[in-house]
Design an enzyme around this catalytic site. Structure first.
Site, PDB file in Angstrom:
ATOM      1  N   GLY A  73      -1.913   1.909 -10.043  1.00  0.00           N
ATOM      2  CA  GLY A  73      -1.509   0.674 -10.723  1.00  0.00           C
ATOM      3  C   GLY A  73      -0.004   0.558 -10.889  1.00  0.00           C
TER       4      GLY A  73
ATOM      5  CB  SER B  77       0.235   0.804  -1.593  1.00  0.00           C
ATOM      6  OG  SER B  77       0.840  -0.432  -1.655  1.00  0.00           O
ATOM      7  CB  SER B  78      -2.894   4.528  -5.334  1.00  0.00           C
ATOM      8  OG  SER B  78      -3.297   3.512  -6.214  1.00  0.00           O
ATOM      9  CB  SER B  79      -5.805   0.263  -3.472  1.00  0.00           C
ATOM     10  OG  SER B  79      -4.725  -0.603  -3.325  1.00  0.00           O
TER      11      SER B  79
ATOM     12  CG  ASP C 224       0.372  -2.994   0.025  1.00  0.00           C
ATOM     13  OD1 ASP C 224       1.537  -3.364   0.254  1.00  0.00           O
ATOM     14  OD2 ASP C 224      -0.277  -3.348  -0.972  1.00  0.00           O
TER      15      ASP C 224
HETATM   16  C1  GLA Z   1       0.480  -6.347  -2.787  1.00  0.00           C
HETATM   17  C2  GLA Z   1      -0.324  -6.703  -1.547  1.00  0.00           C
HETATM   18  C3  GLA Z   1       0.565  -6.828  -0.313  1.00  0.00           C
HETATM   19  C4  GLA Z   1       1.777  -7.708  -0.572  1.00  0.00           C
HETATM   20  C5  GLA Z   1       2.453  -7.320  -1.885  1.00  0.00           C
HETATM   21  C6  GLA Z   1       3.552  -8.277  -2.253  1.00  0.00           C
HETATM   22  O1  GLA Z   1       1.007  -5.059  -2.689  1.00  0.00           O
HETATM   23  O2  GLA Z   1      -1.313  -5.759  -1.309  1.00  0.00           O
HETATM   24  O3  GLA Z   1      -0.191  -7.305   0.769  1.00  0.00           O
HETATM   25  O4  GLA Z   1       1.434  -9.066  -0.554  1.00  0.00           O
HETATM   26  O5  GLA Z   1       1.545  -7.265  -2.958  1.00  0.00           O
HETATM   27  O6  GLA Z   1       4.559  -8.248  -1.322  1.00  0.00           O
END
Ligand code: GLA
Length: 391
Positions: free
Chosen positions: A124, A128-130, A174
């Protein structure tokens, strides 16, 4: 840190399954230098994978059943590959089931696995852990069962998993960054064609510092999906006035300005941000190439202004962190990073000033919000991969 993560995950695997894992994989989180909320708007982005990972320890189990254990959550989930998978009530499981569902739909014959995973990517925090979870699992299944998927397909499967099983209508940035990352390189990705090139990241006298607001981006799903609807509406209106326009890539600032009334104030602001941000990424790449880091920092700060005032995906805590950073002479660029509504700011700072900054901004932040600031000094790393050293 990577070795410790591998060791701990493998040790957990041994404790649970009473054997050594056959395979170990690492899947990284990502930063984004610039290019926010433009991946789903046909723009360019400039992300990089970082040295924070999810580690997967895996063995085949000669059955059609998969056993997943999330060390950090101390939670286990088991499912059968004999039936099509569906979303369940546990979010960490859905990231994985979303991948399995895609692979089932594509007709791949998966077999059962025992999986233990653990992470050093804060959850969170906008790192981008997901994506690391989705892509790491897909990459592992691809390697273990020789599915023959390209890296691009793995990133797309991860993205679709998020759409279908998690409900965030995210872009590709991500997942692409997690899979395609390269040590010390940022990826300039054309989100329209997925063409990409790598740019050496050596900020000489400067370094990147992440400051975690500790605000978990719980509003991200609804806020994010609403932004997508707004820009879709916006580009639709622009197209009716300028039929040659296919995507935001063909739009100019002037067009958007001329249509301010037709768009309405909110959608005008969203579109204005997108058009400017697409241009800023191009300008940032040039600035990096000519080692003009002051120019890069300025662009990052402009991005924040746009994300906060026009795209409205920041929050008071992130605005505070960026503002506090901008007051320091040793900071040359600062902005919120990722989807927003919480998570981290990314700062371009003079090398050697990090400790002082963390202390100073940490004190101010604590006083203003009562939250203990967390800071991460990151390295730019390789993308998702199998870990082959002895473990
Ligand atoms: C999240 C989304 C990405 C991107 C960013 C904002 O991380 O997963 O695809 O849109 O927000 O840049």
């Amino acid at each position: 840190m990577k070795k410790k993560l591998v060791r701990n995950t493998s040790e957990h695997f041994r404790q649970i399954f009473h054997e050594k894992p056959e395979y170990v994989f690492l899947s990284p989180g990502r930063i984004n230098i610039i290019g926010e909320h433009v991946d789903y708007n046909d723009g360019y982005v400039l992300p990089a994978a970082i040295n924070k990972y999810i580690c997967f320890a895996i063995s085949r189990n000669n059955s059609s059943s998969c056993v997943l254990h999330a060390c950090d959550m101390q939670d286990t989930y088991q499912f059968s590959l004999d039936e099509p998978v569906k979303p369940v009530g546990k979010s960490w499981v859905n990231y994985i089931l979303g991948v399995v569902s895609q692979l089932q739909e594509k007709g791949f014959n998966l077999r059962g696995v025992n999986v233990v995973f653990s992470s050093t990517i804060p959850m969170g925090a906008g790192l981008s852990s997901s994506a690391a979870l989705e892509c790491g699992y897909c990459y592992a299944m691809n390697s273990i069962f020789h599915l023959g998927l390209s890296k691009e397909s793995i990133a797309k499967i991860g993205q679709k998993s998020e759409h279908n099983f998690v409900g965030v209508n995210c872009g590709i940035m991500d997942q692409f960054a997690s899979v395609f990352g390269k040590k010390n390189k940022a990826i300039r990705l054309d989100c329209n064609t997925l063409e990409h090139d790598y740019h050496k990241i050596d900020f000489t006298g400067y370094s990147l510092l992440l400051l975690d607001s500790k605000v978990k981006h719980t509003h991200l799903t609804s806020g994010y999906n609403i932004r997508r609807q707004e820009v879709d509406k916006g580009i639709g209106i622009i197209r009716t006035h300028y039929p040659h326009v296919r995507t935001f890539r063909d739009c100019t600032k002037e067009m958007v300005e001329k249509l301010r009334e037709a768009l309405g104030e909110t959608i005008y602001k969203r579109c204005h941000f997108v058009v400017r941000e697409i241009q800023r990424v191009q300008d940032a790449v040039q600035a990096i190439e000519r080692k003009d880091f002051l120019a890069l920092g300025k662009l990052m700060s402009e991005t924040h202004e746009g994300l906060s005032k026009e795209y409205e995906v920041s929050c008071p805590e992130l605005d505070f962190l960026v503002d506090a950073a901008n007051h320091e002479k040793t900071v040359i660029g600062s902005r919120m990073m990722g989807g927003g509504f919480g998570g981290c700011s990314i700062n371009l700072v003079e090398k050697g000033s990090e400790k002082k900054l963390i202390k100073l901004i940490g004190e101010q932040y604590k006083k203003a919000f009562g939250i203990k600031l967390e800071a991460y000094k990151i390295k730019i790393s390789d993308g998702t991969r199998q870990y082959r050293e002895i473990h």
